[in-house]
Design an enzyme around this catalytic site. Structure first.
Site, short mmCIF file in Angstrom:
data_model
loop_
_atom_site.label_atom_id
_atom_site.label_comp_id
_atom_site.label_asym_id
_atom_site.label_seq_id
_atom_site.Cartn_x
_atom_site.Cartn_y
_atom_site.Cartn_z
N VAL A 179 0.87 -1.17 0.00
CA VAL A 179 0.00 0.00 0.00
C VAL A 179 0.91 1.23 0.00
O VAL A 179 0.69 2.21 0.71
CB VAL A 179 -0.96 0.02 1.20
CG1 VAL A 179 -2.16 0.95 0.91
CG2 VAL A 179 -1.47 -1.37 1.54
N ALA A 180 1.98 1.13 -0.79
CA ALA A 180 2.97 2.20 -0.93
C ALA A 180 3.47 2.64 0.44
O ALA A 180 3.82 1.81 1.27
CB ALA A 180 2.39 3.35 -1.75
N CYS A 181 3.46 3.95 0.70
CA CYS A 181 4.04 4.46 1.94
C CYS A 181 3.22 4.12 3.18
O CYS A 181 3.69 4.34 4.31
CB CYS A 181 4.23 5.98 1.85
SG CYS A 181 5.58 6.44 0.75
N SER A 182 2.02 3.60 3.01
CA SER A 182 1.21 3.19 4.16
C SER A 182 1.28 1.70 4.43
O SER A 182 0.56 1.18 5.29
CB SER A 182 -0.26 3.59 3.93
OG SER A 182 -0.41 4.99 3.85
N SER A 184 7.33 3.18 3.51
CA SER A 184 6.51 2.67 4.62
C SER A 184 7.26 2.58 5.94
O SER A 184 6.65 2.51 7.01
CB SER A 184 5.98 1.28 4.26
OG SER A 184 7.01 0.31 4.25
#
Length: 372
Positions: free
Chosen positions: A154-157, A333
């Site tokens: 979820v990319a950076c999350s 992340s």
């Protein structure tokens, strides 16, 4: 339902650093090289010249002063501008698994556990080294863990989204001890030759151990009070590299096959999303933002974090929301987890904190914890 705690964290720091001065020197040599190569088109007005970068520009725009990388010679080579990694045989531990195991071993040691105690491994990062077999399953084998593992992005999350999956699995009793690892080799999918973003990213790996409170033996444990996730679609942060590129007959080196963003739009849109998300999550737990002792936020931009905190509590301070991106840069992340790893020892029993990440998607995830 079981009470759930975070009982250990780990951090792998790559062996090399690149200072802003080093990065700028290499980037400006690349600019001069490209402008000379296209001098005729620039003279004719059919091509715009590339502009130099500067240390002052980078630090004012982001607050970043350096970054860790797994390999630096390729990045600083104006003829290449991306790292050089040796390909490994299938029977060797992959690079992403190697740094994940290093971070995981630290988290296990801190929690007083071994790989055999783990029955769920989640590898959550902005990119995976390969499609399959899952990186998590390779990491599971290397650690001697049981149960199962899977990858998620979820990319950076990715870290906070994986944390919710781990917390829910432990809370419901489907697993007793879960490991979340965030191996971020951002240097491999970063556009080091784009002035607007060439300074943003760094490599790192973080790890978190999540387990039932009644089984935890570590001296430092953090009860998970709640998790909350949200997404809404946006093209403002995007990377089009994927398995269909070959079938599309697209250029594998095209600009859209690496990280790109509309930075000003992202700043304007994500700050209110993140602050409103945290506020609503805290309200659901009957907490006010001012009651939270510490915010461990996603580390993308110093001004962005300061504005989020100002919206929540009225003023920004390093004590309330510590920054690590000056040393590590944006590590996708892993950023909020690095902040949690490095800046929690001074909190007292009963103190509440929020781990929050936000990024492409758009996506935002928050984990509210309390020191036991």
């Amino acid at each position: 339902m079981h009470q759930v705690v975070i009982s250990g964290t780990g951090l792998y720091q790559p062996p090399y650093t690149i200072s802003n001065a080093e990065l700028v020197e290499a980037f400006n040599r690349y600019v001069d090289q490209e402008n000379a190569r296209h001098a005729a088109a620039i003279e004719a007005g059919t091509r715009a010249p590339l502009a130099h970068s500067s240390v002052e520009f980078i630090e004012k725009a982001s607050g970043i002063r350096q970054r860790y990388v797994l390999e630096k010679t390729g990045i600083l080579d104006p003829a290449r501008m991306y790292p050089h990694y040796a390909e490994r045989a299938d029977d060797q531990l992959s690079l992403m698994a190697e740094i994940a195991v290093a971070a995981a071993e630290q988290a296990l040691a801190q929690a007083g556990k071994s790989g055999a105690d783990v029955d769920m491994v989640l590898c959550a990062a902005s990119n995976m080294q390969r499609a399959y077999p899952a990186m998590a399953v390779e990491i599971q084998q290397a650690l001697g863990a049981g149960g199962y593992g899977f990858d998620m992005n979820v990319a950076c999350s990715s870290a906070t989204f994986a944390l919710e999956q781990a917390v829910n699995a432990v809370r419901t009793g489907s697993v007793r001890c879960a490991l979340v690892v965030n191996p971020e080799i951002t240097s491999g999918h970063h556009a080091w030759n784009d002035r607007d973003c060439h300074f943003i990213f760094g490599d790192v790996c973080t790890a978190l151990l999540i387990e039932r409170a009644d089984l935890a033996t570590a001296a430092d444990t953090w009860e998970v009070l709640g998790t909350q996730l949200a997404t809404q679609f946006s093209n403002n942060i995007r990377n089009n590299f994927g398995f269909l590129n070959r079938s599309e007959d697209s250029d594998p080196n095209a600009r859209d096959k690496t990280f790109r963003q509309e930075g000003r739009k992202v700043f304007k849109e994500v700050v209110p999303i993140a602050s409103a998300h945290i506020e609503s999550h805290l309200a659901a737990l009957a907490l006010q933002p001012a009651q939270v002792r510490r915010y461990w936020l996603h580390q993308a931009n110093q001004s962005m974090n300061q504005l989020v905190i100002k919206k929540l509590v009225g003023e920004a301070s390093a004590e309330r929301a510590p920054l690590i991106l000056d040393e590590f840069a944006n590590t996708a992340s892993a950023g909020s987890i690095i902040a949690f790893h490095k800046h929690r020892a001074d909190l007292q029993a009963g103190d509440a904190g929020v781990i929050c990440s936000f990024g492409a998607g758009y996506s935002v995830g928050s984990v509210v914890v309390r020191k036991r």
